[in-house]
Every structure is written in structure tokens, then in C-alpha cells.
Design an enzyme around this catalytic site. Sequence first.
Site, PDB file in Angstrom:
ATOM      1  CG  ASP A 115      -2.253 -16.470  -1.638  1.00  0.00           C
ATOM      2  OD1 ASP A 115      -2.365 -17.432  -1.019  1.00  0.00           O
ATOM      3  OD2 ASP A 115      -3.024 -15.797  -2.579  1.00  0.00           O
ATOM      4  CB  SER A 257       5.875  -8.352   3.940  1.00  0.00           C
ATOM      5  OG  SER A 257       5.341  -7.027   4.231  1.00  0.00           O
TER       6      SER A 257
END
Length: 296
Positions: A115, A257
Site C-alpha cells: 500500500d 518507509s
Amino acid sequence: MKVPQLYNRQTKEIEYENTYKVNGLAFLYKNTLGRALTKSLLNKKMVSKAYARHVNSSKSLGQIPKFIEHYNINVDEIKEPIQSFRCFNEFFIRELKEGARPIDETPEHLISPADSRLMIFDLAQVSSIPVKGYWYNLEALLKDKELAEQYKDGWCFVYRLAPNDYHRYGYIDNGTQDPVVKIKGVLHSVHPLALAETRALIAKNYRELTVLHTENFGDVLHLEVGALLVGKIVQRNYDAGSFRRGEEKGYFEYGGSTVVQIFKKGTIKPDADIIEHSEKRIETLVKIGEKVGVKA
């Protein structure tokens, strides 16, 4: 600060990023004193570990309802009850119910590993890659001249995970992998503000590189990139082994991240809408298992 534009494939409309704790990041990356602190202290692992202790303690539980409300998190798709989490980090690395992220099983379809907000680059057209204000060349990113030469005219997919995203990532095909290579660096935030203010940011971040030998897309370079505060990368397997499409590869603990995937020339063709918006420097919202291209 300019809020990043995002392309929503479902609505076919442009949205704007819902940022989190932006005032603190503005201090760290815009303010002179903040930049000095970031360079001298905040990007050090000791600070990252100290913050990790906080988000892994029961004292962080109060962050969960605020986070859910701020980002309008869909709690119905979370596997475990909210009250079962013992700290914020457990919630952050939450698992989803079976079927919450359907995997496109068509072998010729290239799928997203996470995602995220996706931007792609044709490496035959660019010598260095800009991602929200920072730049890097392939050799600096990989720290491997031979690998960089092999992939220099291929495609680079940059998947940027925002704090509200599901932070587990998976394999894009069936295949085997080489052992994971750890590349040392300095942890920084991958928040858009930090990216806009820090040149060559990805090249300075700690990252882990896995060469994936896939059935449909050839040899693929897969990198996970750490971030400011925690930035911890957790792999399911650091050794050589086999994997299946959609199988979990690992997850990121608290801290925005990034996953980077690089394909050799002639192995894949990205979806047209992603190419179109990437050329405008607009990221495309994608879900893990969603089609983002096809086998060439």
C-alpha cells in the site's frame, strides 16, 4: 510547504496528502537549528532506538485512537481487535483480515508490493532519479557498480509508504531470492517535507537489497528503505529461498518507509495512467496486490 498531489485510480481524481506531525518536521528540516540537530543527533541510531522504546511501550497506547481518527483508518479490515494491541507499534504493524487486500493472480500482471504512493522512472531517460525533491543515481543507491550497469536502462518503481498505510509488503511473483544485503546509511524521514529539504536522501538511508529471480519479470532488484525515528525493516527471510506471489516478505516498524523495485529493460511495461502521472511528478495511490503493469 507544498502539499503533495496524489492520483486516485478509483475516483480518477487528484487528491492532496494528509500529512502528520508536520510542525515537528518543519522544525527539523526547515529551521537552521533543527537541521543542525538532525545532522548531529536525530539521524543517529541511538535516538531512533529511544523512540522505538517509546512506541513499543504501553505509554504509547494513547496515540492509537488519535491516529485512527486523524487518518480515518478503516478498523473493520484489521485482523485483531483494537483493544488487543499493547503499544502503538503493534497497531502500526497490524495485520489485515484475509481478503482485505485481494492479490491479482494473473501471472502476466505486475502487482504492487505495498500500500503506497507510487512514482516510476524510465532509467533510459534519466541519469538520476528525483523523488519529492531528492536525487540519487543507481550506483549510489545500490552500492554495486555491476548491478547498476545491468539495470541502467530499465524501470524504477518507487513505492512511498505514508504513516497511515498498511506497513507489510509482499512478493510480486513466484520465484527465488538471493540472501538479503544490508546497506548502511543514515536514517531520515521519508515525509515529503524532509524529501524536499534533503538532497540524495535515499542514498544516505539504511536499506536492504534483495535480488528476486521471478518467473514472469526476470531478475528484479527489491530494496526496503529505513526512515527517521524507528525505520526498522523486518524481513521474513534473510537467506536464499523461494517465494510465492502475494506472500508477505516483511514489514516496516514505525516510521514512514519506502520500497524501491528496479526491472531490466524489456521485462515489464508499466500501466499508462501511472506513467502519465509520474511524468507530471504526481504519485499514484496503489494497494498491495493491485496491478501496476504487465509482462513485456
